[in-house]
Motif scaffolding. Structure first.
Motif, PDB file in Angstrom:
ATOM      1  N   GLN A   8      28.604  -6.073  40.852  1.00 43.89           N
ATOM      2  CA  GLN A   8      27.407  -5.464  40.259  1.00 43.89           C
ATOM      3  C   GLN A   8      26.465  -6.529  39.713  1.00 43.89           C
ATOM      4  N   ALA A   9      27.020  -7.459  38.946  1.00 37.70           N
ATOM      5  CA  ALA A   9      26.201  -8.506  38.320  1.00 37.70           C
ATOM      6  C   ALA A   9      25.444  -9.306  39.371  1.00 37.70           C
ATOM      7  N   MET A  10      26.131  -9.660  40.447  1.00 41.54           N
ATOM      8  CA  MET A  10      25.488 -10.443  41.494  1.00 41.54           C
ATOM      9  C   MET A  10      24.392  -9.642  42.187  1.00 41.54           C
ATOM     10  N   LEU A  11      24.620  -8.368  42.408  1.00 38.95           N
ATOM     11  CA  LEU A  11      23.615  -7.530  43.076  1.00 38.95           C
ATOM     12  C   LEU A  11      22.376  -7.350  42.198  1.00 38.95           C
ATOM     13  N   TYR A  12      22.582  -7.178  40.903  1.00 40.42           N
ATOM     14  CA  TYR A  12      21.426  -7.080  40.005  1.00 40.42           C
ATOM     15  C   TYR A  12      20.662  -8.403  39.953  1.00 40.42           C
ATOM     16  N   TYR A  13      21.400  -9.501  39.980  1.00 43.30           N
ATOM     17  CA  TYR A  13      20.755 -10.818  40.000  1.00 43.30           C
ATOM     18  C   TYR A  13      19.902 -10.972  41.262  1.00 43.30           C
ATOM     19  N   LEU A  14      20.453 -10.563  42.393  1.00 38.89           N
ATOM     20  CA  LEU A  14      19.729 -10.685  43.651  1.00 38.89           C
ATOM     21  C   LEU A  14      18.485  -9.808  43.695  1.00 38.89           C
ATOM     22  N   SER A  15      18.507  -8.712  42.934  1.00 39.68           N
ATOM     23  CA  SER A  15      17.336  -7.832  42.895  1.00 39.68           C
ATOM     24  C   SER A  15      16.375  -8.211  41.762  1.00 39.68           C
ATOM     25  N   ASN A  16      16.606  -9.401  41.162  1.00 42.40           N
ATOM     26  CA  ASN A  16      15.738  -9.954  40.103  1.00 42.40           C
ATOM     27  C   ASN A  16      15.787  -9.156  38.803  1.00 42.40           C
ATOM     28  N   ASN A  17      16.841  -8.392  38.592  1.00 44.80           N
ATOM     29  CA  ASN A  17      17.044  -7.680  37.324  1.00 44.80           C
ATOM     30  C   ASN A  17      17.976  -8.534  36.469  1.00 44.80           C
ATOM     31  N   LEU A  18      17.410  -9.585  35.874  1.00 46.27           N
ATOM     32  CA  LEU A  18      18.222 -10.600  35.210  1.00 46.27           C
ATOM     33  C   LEU A  18      18.954 -10.060  33.990  1.00 46.27           C
ATOM     34  N   GLU A  19      18.304  -9.220  33.190  1.00 46.66           N
ATOM     35  CA  GLU A  19      18.942  -8.705  31.980  1.00 46.66           C
ATOM     36  C   GLU A  19      20.119  -7.808  32.316  1.00 46.66           C
ATOM     37  N   LYS A  20      19.964  -6.956  33.327  1.00 48.74           N
ATOM     38  CA  LYS A  20      21.070  -6.099  33.754  1.00 48.74           C
ATOM     39  C   LYS A  20      22.197  -6.935  34.348  1.00 48.74           C
ATOM     40  N   ALA A  21      21.836  -7.989  35.054  1.00 52.52           N
ATOM     41  CA  ALA A  21      22.839  -8.886  35.628  1.00 52.52           C
ATOM     42  C   ALA A  21      23.650  -9.554  34.521  1.00 52.52           C
ATOM     43  N   LYS A  22      22.980 -10.007  33.449  1.00 56.92           N
ATOM     44  CA  LYS A  22      23.689 -10.602  32.314  1.00 56.92           C
ATOM     45  C   LYS A  22      24.659  -9.603  31.696  1.00 56.92           C
ATOM     46  N   GLU A  23      24.178  -8.387  31.501  1.00 57.62           N
ATOM     47  CA  GLU A  23      25.001  -7.342  30.884  1.00 57.62           C
ATOM     48  C   GLU A  23      26.264  -7.095  31.701  1.00 57.62           C
ATOM     49  N   CYS A  24      26.116  -6.983  33.023  1.00 50.64           N
ATOM     50  CA  CYS A  24      27.273  -6.731  33.890  1.00 50.64           C
ATOM     51  C   CYS A  24      28.215  -7.930  33.934  1.00 50.64           C
ATOM     52  N   ALA A  25      27.666  -9.135  33.943  1.00 48.63           N
ATOM     53  CA  ALA A  25      28.508 -10.336  33.974  1.00 48.63           C
ATOM     54  C   ALA A  25      29.312 -10.462  32.686  1.00 48.63           C
ATOM     55  N   ASP A  26      28.681 -10.200  31.552  1.00 50.03           N
ATOM     56  CA  ASP A  26      29.392 -10.262  30.272  1.00 50.03           C
ATOM     57  C   ASP A  26      30.500  -9.225  30.229  1.00 50.03           C
ATOM     58  N   ARG A  27      30.205  -8.022  30.734  1.00 51.97           N
ATOM     59  CA  ARG A  27      31.233  -6.978  30.754  1.00 51.97           C
ATOM     60  C   ARG A  27      32.374  -7.366  31.682  1.00 51.97           C
ATOM     61  N   ALA A  28      32.038  -7.914  32.840  1.00 52.09           N
ATOM     62  CA  ALA A  28      33.068  -8.283  33.817  1.00 52.09           C
ATOM     63  C   ALA A  28      34.060  -9.278  33.234  1.00 52.09           C
ATOM     64  N   MET A  29      33.586 -10.197  32.406  1.00 52.52           N
ATOM     65  CA  MET A  29      34.464 -11.206  31.814  1.00 52.52           C
ATOM     66  C   MET A  29      35.509 -10.605  30.886  1.00 52.52           C
ATOM     67  N   THR A  30      35.284  -9.382  30.417  1.00 55.97           N
ATOM     68  CA  THR A  30      36.243  -8.728  29.507  1.00 55.97           C
ATOM     69  C   THR A  30      37.228  -7.834  30.248  1.00 55.97           C
ATOM     70  N   LEU A  31      37.026  -7.661  31.572  1.00 56.39           N
ATOM     71  CA  LEU A  31      37.834  -6.723  32.347  1.00 56.39           C
ATOM     72  C   LEU A  31      38.960  -7.439  33.090  1.00 56.39           C
ATOM     73  N   ASP A  32      39.939  -6.645  33.546  1.00 54.98           N
ATOM     74  CA  ASP A  32      41.110  -7.194  34.224  1.00 54.98           C
ATOM     75  C   ASP A  32      40.774  -7.627  35.645  1.00 54.98           C
ATOM     76  N   GLY A  33      41.512  -8.624  36.094  1.00 54.48           N
ATOM     77  CA  GLY A  33      41.384  -9.129  37.458  1.00 54.48           C
ATOM     78  C   GLY A  33      42.293 -10.321  37.622  1.00 54.48           C
ATOM     79  N   ASN A  34      42.604 -10.683  38.873  1.00 56.69           N
ATOM     80  CA  ASN A  34      43.482 -11.838  39.047  1.00 56.69           C
ATOM     81  C   ASN A  34      42.738 -13.132  38.700  1.00 56.69           C
ATOM     82  N   GLU A  35      43.457 -14.232  38.703  1.00 59.66           N
ATOM     83  CA  GLU A  35      42.900 -15.510  38.245  1.00 59.66           C
ATOM     84  C   GLU A  35      41.683 -15.929  39.065  1.00 59.66           C
TER      85      GLU A  35
END
Length: 719
Positions: free
Chosen positions: A300-327
């Motif tokens: 999501q964060a990357m797609l918002y970044y690509l569509s020039n929605n920088l603030e939404k991209a930041k929000e999604c990237a910050d959220r992603a860092m708090t979520l589960d995923g492999n290394e």
């Protein structure tokens, strides 16, 4: 004869089903559009196990063979016979028979075999399969097990491959042959309808071509939704989500050029489909069924970044860092977040420094060249961080960041050379990469002398900001490189006295390491270009290392300053005319049209028509000023040479020219003269002089081919 291969990727295995779309790895320099999403390791080689196989044979033959000799195994067989290695010799005979069949299938696909050919082929395969089953040794157990699977693969016995792997081969020790057999086992699972299990193996092995083929019908949002609905934690989703986002990136990077995108093997994704994915990812994360919500939020964060929605991209990237995923996914998320935040002028330098150091550590830990962290670093620096600093009007720091990136490439590129090598294996010179890097050609070379000096001072200074200090500390600061560069730029600006202090600091040893050293050594700026051809500047035959006893650029500056001083004293005299002619000669040789262009530039092209940058002095025009001052000289020799030189200089050609050839060699034919051109006017002046001095004119005027053709075409125009 086509080269046989000893390792067949699944992309070829699936010839039983159909022929896949072609896919190419494209060098993206200098666009820096590397894909940011990398949940699944991607092999850069179509031969997935090639390196490991080559290493095996090098070890086994104690360095006699660095790879399996696919063209001719007679030498390998002789080696094995000499070592009385009958067991390996027998295996090699079987292997070569198998490779011959593979080569025939792969390279003779249009020669359709008849029933008899197929029967013979199957007989050989069945015989090898039986031999493999009957092998009772230990030394080559994995090799014969692989050969058994290979034969069954070509025979289409998928169930036999599956049974053999699950009952026996999976218990073999870990080695490249076991890995290759597991790849064939994955192909068998795919053919037996167990796509997800097959994909899991491909993902683990980094076999992107096989993943791409097996999931070819699901490379869109509808396909992702379909798999998620039935298997929310399917390994296929790792690849498909990665592929979807990278397809969006390719669509945007290539400005929605569908034909170009498809040529890369990628898919065109519309903005509407990209936005729909973001909404779907929200629902996936909310449902809580996925084991890797970080993967979806990062996409999501990357797609918002690509569509020039920088603030939404930041929000999604910050959220992603708090979520589960492999290394790997968490690390990839951190890369995407750095890309997003490094685009923002409000991001703190301290945070950028911390994240850059982390990313550089990740690059150093990569075992393969050109994978996710190094690719991410490339795009972050060149497409995000450097442009952002330029937006903040921190131009020197923006350039220094690219200098840091270039030094990273030096450390990670074995082919990078900081001196020319004229004795390479294939006879082609290897040039000093410092002068051909994007950093040099796109960002340093266009600077004026003063701007270049200021930049050099900037990267050597101590700065209060640790981020700035770190960037500058990682940037190339070789004093010889910069002193020569600044001095050369000052010559190009005709600031000869200012150039000397810089050029005099350049070590003579360094001069031989420059790509222009050959020209510097063999070209004389005092020779008249209109009379002497010192060699074709594109002809490097016989090139070799040169050793300088003095710096030709220093000699040029000193000589031209001496002549200018003398001319100021003797102007409007016969002696002054002789000095002016020398100055005209040297100025022209130092111009983009001269043979000593290396005095003012590091590159030269036959297509150059003007000075490259507006801060450069127009040496051709300066040469003409001095030469015109000699046209009224009382010294006939100086006058005639100057008239001839001015007619020679092709600033605006007097006619269209075309090179033709006859039995006597090359000659130039002229047509469609332009009486309004400057060179036409100069030829007219030379012609008038010749008309009134035919008896005394020197041979270089009376025998001049150009003047003869000018006179002929002029007569045709007038009569």
């Amino acid at each position: 004869m086509p080269k046989k291969t000893h390792c067949i990727p699944l992309l070829f295995i699936l010839w039983v089903v159909s022929i896949p779309d072609a896919f190419c790895c494209i060098d993206e320099y200098p666009t820096h559009n590397y894909y940011m999403i990398s949940y699944v390791d991607r092999s850069s080689d179509t031969d997935l196990f090639g390196q490991a196989i080559n290493e095996y044979w090098e070890r086994y033959t104690k360095g006699h063979y660095s790879e399996y000799p696919t063209y001719d195994i007679s030498g390998l067989k002789a080696y094995l016979e000499a070592n009385e290695d009958t067991e390996m010799l027998e295996y090699v005979n079987h292997l070569n028979n198998y490779l011959d069949i593979c080569s025939d299938i792969r390279y003779n696909g249009w020669d359709y075999p008849d029933k008899e050919d197929l029967y013979k082929r199957d007989s050989v395969l069945n015989a090898m399969k039986t031999e493999s089953e009957q092998y009772k040794g230990v030394h080559l157990r994995s090799q014969y097990s692989l050969l058994y699977a290979r034969c069954n693969m070509l025979l289409g016995n998928w169930r036999a491959i599956k049974t053999h792997w699950e009952n026996e081969s999976r218990h073999h020790p870990q080695n490249v042959f076991r890995d290759m057999e597991e790849n064939i086992y994955a192909g068998a699972l795919y053919h037996l309808g167990e796509r997800d299990a097959a994909t899991e193996i491909y993902v683990r092995q980094g076999d992107e071509q096989s993943i791409r083929w097996s999931l070819r019908k699901h490379r869109n949002l509808a396909g992702i939704k379909s798999i998620y609905q039935h298997h929310p934690n399917s390994h296929s989703l790792y690849y498909l989500v990665q592929d979807f986002v990278n397809n969006v990136q390719e669509t945007i990077d290539d400005e929605q050029d569908e034909e170009k995108i498809q040529w890369y093997g990628m898919r065109f994704i519309s903005l509407a489909e990209s936005q729909s994915f973001c909404l779907f990812a929200d629902s996936v994360i909310a449902e809580g069924k996925t084991e890797s919500p970080c993967m979806w939020a990062t996409a999501q964060a990357m797609l918002y970044y690509l569509s020039n929605n920088l603030e939404k991209a930041k929000e999604c990237a910050d959220r992603a860092m708090t979520l589960d995923g492999n290394e790997r996914i968490k690390a990839n998320c951190r890369c995407v977040r750095l890309l997003i935040y490094s685009s923002s002028t409000s991001t703190a330098n301290s945070w950028l420094l911390k994240e850059l150091k982390w990313l550089e550590e990740m690059i150093d830990s990569e075992t393969r060249d050109g994978y996710c962290y190094s690719n991410a670093y490339d795009r972050i620096i060149c497409k995000s961080l450097s442009p952002m600093l330029r937006k903040k009007r921190q131009n020197a720091l923006s350039t220094a960041v690219l200098g840091m990136y270039t030094e990273y490439k030096v450390r990670h590129t074995p082919r990078h050379e900081r001196h020319p090598n004229y004795t390479t294996e294939y006879g082609e010179p290897t040039w000093n990469s410092d002068y051909s890097s994007e950093y040099m050609l796109e960002h340093i070379y266009p600077l004026s002398a003063d701007a270049c000096r200021d930049y050099y001072d900037y990267i050597r200074d101590s700065h209060s900001d640790p981020f700035v200090n770190y960037i500058c500390s990682q940037t190339y600061k070789n004093s010889d490189f910069f002193n020569d560069l600044i001095g050369t730029k000052l010559i190009a600006e005709a600031r000869f006295s200012e150039a000397l202090p810089y050029l005099e600091k350049v070590s003579l040893a360094y001069l031989g390491k420059m790509n222009v050293s050959y020209y510097m050594y063999h070209r004389d700026f005092t020779k008249e270009r209109w009379f002497v051809r010192q060699g074709n500047k594109d002809d490097l035959e016989g090139i070799g290392l040169v050793s300088f006893k003095s710096n030709p650029k220093v000699t040029f500056c000193r000589r031209i300053l001496e002549l200018q001083h003398a001319y100021s004293t003797h102007q409007n005299s016969e002696k002054g005319d002789a000095i002016a002619y020398q100055l005209g000669t040297m100025y022209y040789q130092a111009s983009y049209k001269g043979e000593c262009w290396w005095l003012t530039s590091y590159k030269n092209s036959i297509y150059t028509n003007t000075p490259e940058y507006n801060w450069e002095n127009d040496f051709v025009s300066s040469a003409k000023v001095y030469l015109k001052a000699c046209c009224d000289s009382e010294n006939n020799e100086i006058k005639e040479k100057s008239l001839y030189a001015l007619a020679y200089i092709p600033t605006s050609p007097w006619a269209e020219s075309d090179t033709e050839y006859d039995d006597e060699g090359e000659y130039t034919r002229y047509a469609n003269p332009d009486p309004m051109s400057e060179q036409y006017s100069q030829l007219e002046i030379l012609n008038r002089y010749y008309e009134s001095h035919k008896e005394t004119s020197p041979d270089y005027i009376s025998h001049c081919d150009v003047l003869r053709q000018f006179r002929k075409l002029k007569w045709l125009l007038e009569y």
